[in-house]
Design a protein around this motif. Sequence first.
Motif, short mmCIF file in Angstrom:
data_model
loop_
_atom_site.label_atom_id
_atom_site.label_comp_id
_atom_site.label_asym_id
_atom_site.label_seq_id
_atom_site.Cartn_x
_atom_site.Cartn_y
_atom_site.Cartn_z
N GLN A 344 30.30 40.53 45.52
CA GLN A 344 29.14 39.67 45.30
C GLN A 344 29.19 39.03 43.91
O GLN A 344 28.83 37.86 43.74
N PHE A 345 29.66 39.82 42.93
CA PHE A 345 29.76 39.31 41.56
C PHE A 345 30.72 38.12 41.50
O PHE A 345 30.41 37.08 40.89
N LEU A 346 31.88 38.23 42.17
CA LEU A 346 32.84 37.13 42.15
C LEU A 346 32.53 36.06 43.19
O LEU A 346 33.05 34.93 43.10
N GLY A 347 31.70 36.41 44.19
CA GLY A 347 31.39 35.45 45.25
C GLY A 347 32.54 35.20 46.19
O GLY A 347 32.65 34.12 46.77
N LEU A 348 33.43 36.21 46.35
CA LEU A 348 34.61 36.06 47.18
C LEU A 348 34.76 37.28 48.07
O LEU A 348 34.27 38.36 47.74
N ASP A 349 35.47 37.12 49.21
CA ASP A 349 35.79 38.30 50.01
C ASP A 349 37.06 38.95 49.45
O ASP A 349 37.79 38.36 48.66
N GLU A 350 37.35 40.19 49.90
CA GLU A 350 38.42 40.97 49.27
C GLU A 350 39.79 40.36 49.49
O GLU A 350 40.67 40.49 48.64
N SER A 351 39.98 39.67 50.59
CA SER A 351 41.29 39.09 50.86
C SER A 351 41.66 38.04 49.81
O SER A 351 42.84 37.79 49.55
N ARG A 352 40.64 37.40 49.21
CA ARG A 352 40.89 36.37 48.18
C ARG A 352 40.93 36.97 46.77
O ARG A 352 41.18 36.25 45.82
N ILE A 353 40.66 38.27 46.69
CA ILE A 353 40.68 38.96 45.39
C ILE A 353 41.94 39.78 45.23
O ILE A 353 42.56 39.79 44.16
N ARG A 354 42.36 40.45 46.30
CA ARG A 354 43.49 41.37 46.23
C ARG A 354 44.76 40.62 45.84
O ARG A 354 45.05 39.53 46.36
N GLY A 355 45.51 41.21 44.88
CA GLY A 355 46.76 40.62 44.42
C GLY A 355 46.59 39.63 43.29
O GLY A 355 47.58 39.20 42.68
N LYS A 356 45.34 39.28 42.95
CA LYS A 356 45.08 38.33 41.86
C LYS A 356 44.81 39.12 40.57
O LYS A 356 44.66 40.34 40.56
N THR A 357 44.77 38.36 39.44
CA THR A 357 44.46 38.96 38.13
C THR A 357 43.19 38.33 37.59
O THR A 357 42.64 37.39 38.18
N ASP A 358 42.72 38.82 36.44
CA ASP A 358 41.50 38.30 35.83
C ASP A 358 41.64 36.83 35.47
O ASP A 358 40.65 36.08 35.46
N HIS A 359 42.86 36.37 35.16
CA HIS A 359 43.06 34.96 34.80
C HIS A 359 42.82 34.02 35.97
O HIS A 359 42.66 32.80 35.78
N ASP A 360 42.75 34.56 37.19
CA ASP A 360 42.45 33.73 38.36
C ASP A 360 40.95 33.52 38.56
O ASP A 360 40.55 32.66 39.36
N PHE A 361 40.12 34.29 37.84
CA PHE A 361 38.67 34.23 38.08
C PHE A 361 37.85 33.91 36.83
O PHE A 361 36.72 33.44 36.96
N PHE A 362 38.37 34.17 35.64
CA PHE A 362 37.59 34.02 34.42
C PHE A 362 38.28 33.06 33.47
O PHE A 362 39.45 32.72 33.63
N SER A 363 37.51 32.65 32.45
CA SER A 363 38.09 31.78 31.43
C SER A 363 39.18 32.54 30.69
O SER A 363 39.25 33.77 30.73
N LYS A 364 40.05 31.80 29.99
CA LYS A 364 41.18 32.45 29.32
C LYS A 364 40.71 33.47 28.29
O LYS A 364 41.28 34.56 28.18
N ASP A 365 39.65 33.12 27.54
CA ASP A 365 39.17 34.06 26.50
C ASP A 365 38.69 35.37 27.13
O ASP A 365 39.04 36.46 26.67
N LYS A 366 37.88 35.26 28.18
CA LYS A 366 37.38 36.46 28.84
C LYS A 366 38.50 37.24 29.51
O LYS A 366 38.56 38.47 29.43
N ALA A 367 39.38 36.54 30.19
CA ALA A 367 40.48 37.20 30.88
C ALA A 367 41.37 37.95 29.88
O ALA A 367 41.81 39.08 30.14
#
Length: 760
Positions: A344-367
Amino acid sequence: MKGKIFLFTLFLLAGFSLYPENISSVLSQAEQDWLQDHNEILFVSQTDYPPFEFKGEEDSSDGMSIELIRWIATEFGFKARFRHMSFQQAQEAVLNREADALTSLFYSEKRDERFDFTPLTWEVPALIFVQSDRPDIRSLEDLRNRRVAMQRGDYAEEYLLQKGITATILPTDTFAEAVNLVIAGKADAVIGDKQIVLYHLFSSNLMDKVKSVGDPLYIGQNSIAVVEGNSLLQSILKEGVILARENGIFDKIDRKWTGVRYSDSRTWLEKNQTFLIIAMISILIIMGLIIFWILQLRSLVAKRTDELKRNELHLQSLFDSVPDLLWLKDSKGKYLKCNNRYRQFLGLDESRIRGKTDHDFFSKDKADLYSEYDRIAMEKGEASYIANIQYKNDGHGETVEVIKNSLHDEKGNLVGILSIAHDITERLEAETFLDTIVENIPNMIFVKDAETLRFIRFNKAAERIVGYSAEELKGKNDYDFFPRDEADFFTRKDREALERTEITDIAEEPIQSRDGQTKILHTQKISIRNKEGKPVYLLGISEDITERKQIENEMRKTLKEKEILLKEVHHRVKNNLQVVSSLLSLQSEKTKDLQALEAFAEAENKVKSMSLVHEILYKSENFDRIPIRKYLENLMNHLREMYVGRNIDIAMNAEDIDIQLENAVSCGLIFTELLSNSYKHAFGESESGSVKIEVRRIPEGKIQAEVSDNGCGLPDDFNPDVTASMGIRLIIDLIEGQLEGEWSVKKDKGTVWIFTWPNG
């Protein structure tokens, strides 16, 4: 189970007898007969007591004691069957005759009352184990009033009782569980058998968590045990132990089990040489069994695959049931799994989250920041931080506390990072509200570190009282701001408060503020402890009572002046009454009239009775009450002087009672009149007699007085309403009018006056 089928098949094919030919040279005829009648002997062993005995692969029994008994069974030709259970259950099984023998049990005099023991099998030293960074437990005496874990039914509990060590015993089913309580901080120490504890620590990679302290408490004498009275079985096992020692079996077992990490150093041929010939004969059957096992293995693999799938679903269900944000990454920072809250926090289902890193979802500074915390968690095992986040599904924001923990496999290799984020928005609001309350409390509030006694927290009232700001005080101690004698006093009281669990109250505590003023504080201190009971902070609350103390001192000074003035008033009244008494005495010397002399004497006695009241008050620290016993003693002495030459004995039995000042003069006049009447009228001129005075407390807060004599008594027609003299009327008026009391008079071998009055 497969191994048992294999061995059974080999024995079936071999078809030879294991009964030794030389058994008759070792065992008596009675012992041989017993074995014939009891071909199978049931031994009970502990489930987890390595290396001596433990549950091995496929639920089999293994260990040093097991091997010894199997050797004895082979030599003597009986079948040894093993059942593993907890140590306490094993003892109860033998005592209840549900099993024949215990594979290992420490000898003690107390246990010898219920068990019979074989000769010694192995010596097992018992040691104290504590957390590796704990310095306060170094010997047996340090275990007093501590939490001590031990295996249930172990001799260690009996040993502590013998040594008079009082401790809270935490019983567990195994030594491993007892050690884990110490590691988790739920126990202060564990008393355990050296080999067993070290085996658990070494095999579980916990050697850096726990250390042993002090010398061995005792050397356990491990033996095989049977129930008391089973003498034939004890004798058979005893001969078996002796035979094993003579044949070097103990040395072989020791070499096998006490090597590095308790590994078995024998080759495959050495382990299986007994069955090698039989195995060759049985090769065809073995091949058939192998085919059978392959089929079974395929079935097992399919079964385990289904179990893994169910476990995966169960794990996901557990993840989703956690109300906090929960996510799992591998060692490279790629997402492996997350719960519904995180999706819910990312607004995505798990299939679109698994295998990704923080740089795929957050700004560079936060990631980059999140990746840095991942790195810290991987290096140090744990990391935490506070972050403000915003949910993608509905846009609401939260302040969360994130905790990251590294995960490792059985070999200690890093496999991932588990993170959990807990919403602390309400907690921060509550802390802010609490800070506002603390800062606005008019009393001084401070918090110190329990170890260094350095200031951590200081409110505004404290800043006002001592004259230093919170920033100046933070991280400093009393010696940085106050004179040494004051700092010594504060430090000593701080240490006293930290040693106690209740509040330490300091009624008056002088302190010198920054501007040089000395202020008086009323301080209360209490230790703040963690869940283990160890003090971590010192909380102090101080009230500035300087102004109140100044007012008290002024009032005390005024009260002292009033006391001096009141004493002087009583002194002067006493002197004036003494002058009146002297004048009456001088005047009586100028007359020869007997009635006049008697009147002067009575008046002088009455004045003296009043004077005595003021004399006692003048010498007393209490101005509203006088002690009745002391007053009566002075009055009796005066009357003896007045009626000198009369052989009259006066006795007194008075309780320690203080009577009110407003009743003192009336009581004095009543006692004076009654005693004077006894002296004058109760006895003839030449008669001797006795007078007795009693004063006592009675219920309802009243005082009862009794004046009696053994004289001639009152006339038979005595009626106080008609025939009473002026003295009798005075007595009655004082009792009823002034004291608001009651009276009675009776003839009982003389005269007895009794009167009572309330003593408010």
